[in-house]
Design an enzyme around this catalytic site. Sequence first.
Site, PDB file in Angstrom:
ATOM      1  N   GLU A   1       3.244   5.482  -4.596  1.00  0.00           N
ATOM      2  CA  GLU A   1       4.183   6.552  -4.243  1.00  0.00           C
ATOM      3  C   GLU A   1       4.126   7.668  -5.282  1.00  0.00           C
ATOM      4  O   GLU A   1       4.072   8.855  -4.946  1.00  0.00           O
ATOM      5  CB  GLU A   1       5.619   6.018  -4.189  1.00  0.00           C
ATOM      6  CG  GLU A   1       6.018   5.345  -2.906  1.00  0.00           C
ATOM      7  CD  GLU A   1       7.462   4.869  -2.960  1.00  0.00           C
ATOM      8  OE1 GLU A   1       7.849   4.145  -2.046  1.00  0.00           O
ATOM      9  OE2 GLU A   1       8.176   5.211  -3.923  1.00  0.00           O
ATOM     10  N   LEU A   2       4.152   7.275  -6.542  1.00  0.00           N
ATOM     11  CA  LEU A   2       4.145   8.250  -7.630  1.00  0.00           C
ATOM     12  C   LEU A   2       2.886   9.112  -7.585  1.00  0.00           C
ATOM     13  O   LEU A   2       2.949  10.336  -7.773  1.00  0.00           O
ATOM     14  CB  LEU A   2       4.250   7.529  -8.973  1.00  0.00           C
ATOM     15  CG  LEU A   2       4.272   8.420 -10.214  1.00  0.00           C
ATOM     16  CD1 LEU A   2       5.453   9.376 -10.177  1.00  0.00           C
ATOM     17  CD2 LEU A   2       4.322   7.566 -11.482  1.00  0.00           C
TER      18      LEU A   2
END
Length: 1059
Positions: free
Chosen positions: A85-86
């Site tokens: 996600e990051l």
Amino acid sequence: MAFSSSSHIRRYHVFPSFHGPDVRKGFLSHLLNLFERKGITTFKDQEIKRGYTIGPELVQAIRESRLSLVVLSKKYATSSWCLDELVEILKCKKEHGMVMPIFYEVDPSDVRKQRGEFGSAFQKTCEGKGEGEKKIWIKALADVATIAGEHSSNWEDEAKMIEKIAADVSNKLSVTPSNDFEGVVGMEAHLRKINSCLVMACDDVKMIGIQGPAGIGKTTIAKALFKQLSAAFKLKCFLGNLKGSYGSSGVQDSKFCLQSQLLSKILNQKDMSVDDLGAIKEWLQHQKVLIVLDDVDDLEQLDALAEKPSWFGRGSRIIVTTKDSKILKAHGIKNIYHVGYPSEEEAPEILCLSAFKQSYVQVGFEKVAKKVAKLCGYLPLGLCVVGSSLRGESKQEWECQLSRIESSLDRKLEDVLKVGYDKLSYKHRSLFLHIAFFFNDRAVDHVTTMLADSNLDVSMGLKILADKSLVYVSTNGWITMHCLLQRLGREIVYKQSEEPGKRQFLENANEILDVLKNNTGTGSVLGISFDTSSKMSECSISGRAFEGMRNLRFLRIYGRFFNALKISEDMKYLPSLRLLHWDSYPRKHLPLTFRPECLIELRMQFSNLEKLWGGIQPLPNLKKMNLGYSKNLKEIPNLSKAINLETLTLTYCTSLVELPSSIWNLQKLRKLRMRDCRKLRLVPIKNNLESFEEVENNSISHFKSAPRVSMNIKYLNVGNTLLEEVHPSIVQRLPYLKWLCLGGRNVKRITGVPESVKHLHLSNSDIDMIPDCVLSLPHLESLFLNKCRQLVSLQGLPPRLKYIDASNCRSLERVCFSFNHIITHFMFRNCFNLDEESRRVIIQQRGYNNVWLPAPGKEVPAEFTHKATGKSIIIPMVLDGDGTFSAYSRFKACLVLPPTNNYVLLDIHCRIKTKSGVIIKEVKWNSMDYFHYQTKHLFFCGGSLIGETHEVDVTTREIVFEFSCRDNHEITACGVRIVNEEEKSTSGGSVGCFETGGSSNYYHADGDEDYKPEAVQVSLIRNTKGGEYTCCWSWLKRLWSGEEDDEAEEDKTSIMVRR
């Protein structure tokens, strides 16, 4: 300009990335709940439907969110999903997104270097992963750790941290460039070309021109550009519709007027007075500003508003729109964007968006639409107006209109625009003409009220006019008519009759004077707008000038020259007016036959009136009465029947002795202004009028006890009265009070202050210590003690105080308070008796941004490890353990400044750069106010070492601090001390560093538009939680007049009540 149908979809405001077991049930749930209350839409992973793979849906949600909130907790790195996600979040950040990290119970350096408990979790996740994937994750963690965010270790109260995060997110979302201009045909290309001229990365001052014919869309482009760039500028101003603003009243007067408009708007100070043509340079030469000067039609306007680039600070952008390219070239503006006509493909698209509400031609209308677009000369305004007038019509009607346009166009835009007007009903035509002459740039509510007695359906009429692009009604209810349409309306009225007295509206000064002199006005006349500025010599009319105009409803006589219009005898007749605006009215009273029952607004400033009328008159419609600066006015009539009166202005009515008691029965009265009414007797404020927002009077010195005022007020000033003691009863009477001024040499004892007070002014009082009732105030944020000559010690301070000014307290010796108390501003100027221990306590306070102290030793204190003579210093680059630059380091600085010969504004500017000249950060500390520094002073400041948007070459080994002062005031010595992460984290008992508004770069904010502050300098702004109010310190100080001359001949009282 017109809109196309395409737009970019953003389904969510915020995408949260987090490790559920760490934060979902506690911290995150409270934060998301607060987001929901603020109307912030958040993506929730629980809403993903089962049966779908989570990866693609999350990627789509990230891309459809305006801001990603990354909550980095101890176990965040245990999840490969979180790390993926990051990576995606940072990828989107490069394109269009915003990222805000929250370091929750984890140190940013541990995240950056993957060490400690966070690092152990990360290593476990990496087991069995490929080197490529690990490198991507490591880079993502290093990158996110260098983005400015919130650290839970800096907060003792998690609830307050959550409130701060929610406020920051809300602010970031609100400053995101508006989508108002998305889809405007050709707009993207226009902005792209103009931005290439602006070169926003360049630090020079740049002026560019936007040139093109009337109606081509220059203003629309300029507004879109202004909205796009606004977020990058603290001070910005769109000065619109300058055409015609340069009158015939003389070069100097016109320039003063223009400079006053610009400074008032950009500094948010109403009606700033300008008496020096160097005012703009004086105020803005050190400020980075964005200014749009729209529709300039005279070179002198540019000379008055932006004569030279040196008038503005580095990085400023000045944008000028005009029809005349000669003006731009004569002013030396070389970067000119010429707005061309739409192409053959774009013009029909503009037409169709207005006619069919779609970007393509309806089947069967292809040829006729192409012909209409061509006859409109591809002028965007004409295309919009004609398209709107043809909306919903058959092809046959289009053909009929085509022949009409073709026969009457004659290449004149007025003829094109008249097509839309001709299709209006009689009532809607009448409304159009009313707006063209009297109500352009007015509020919808105002127009509706003014025309309430007519048979015009204003609400429906405005909707129809807006649908046909004949007016624009903004979302906040403001009516705007394009200047060309306004000219069309005037042309239509001119053609009503060759005799001006038989037309509906009069606005030509020569024609109006002729009608009034010869009494040729008739019942046809509905409105007169007479600008006497062009009449340099006195003009005289008879007292019977208005007798023939029985239907006159709107009378406006105004101008720059006082007493330009004389009346040879007492006025005999005035019709039943709804608007009576007559500046410098020359007679002592209104006609005896005048009946004011229809009046909605009475405005007669600078008049010779001694009285208005006798007896009790029915005034059911009157809302505003302004008799300001009527120096001969001796009495106000009984207003008991003015049941809808909202504002009464009597400013500088120096002969006025008393007010009728009837005003205290007016339940809708919100504002009562009586400033400088020096003969006015004690005002009987005895009723609890819930409607009151503001009461102003600074000329009564009779108060010996706190006045009885509405318990709903939020602003009260009873400074410089005979009030000696403030009794606890005030606490019960004023439970909502936020601003309180009790200063004055007679005040000796204060035993009660409402707990709701946030700003307290005790300047000039004879207190010798801070009263206990003040020390216990739970919400107090600013405390003013200027010139408290008996004050010996500050034995403590209220718990939430952020600002204190004890300047000129010459008996002050001791200051004692907790180191846990973070105060950002200390003003101890000319406090010569402060002992050494008190100085040490103040200097060692954490988180300060602005501190002034007399300089006993006349040198930089020993706490500052790097010192230099003069105004610049070179220091070694701050490096952390592995040799990378620390983005979290902060600095503290001290400057030595010599005394001043008079009152000055000492604004301080700091530029941090590499030795090679690359700017790392610029910081500005605005002076609180004008001040006379009677000896050398030390100025202390601080902030983060680098800006959020700057990148620093890690090979740099030295950085330069350059300080400068307003008006080149001398800086004799300077010192700097670097506070790194380790020092900050090991400091005991400190809450952490505080920066006002989240940045050490102070900015100007929007103030109160209804009040004209006495301040000449808007400075530091502190935004309180929830946006409840905005506090401008120097504005507040000047407003309360806490620094009056000791030798003033008369005491002044100021009462300001604000709900």
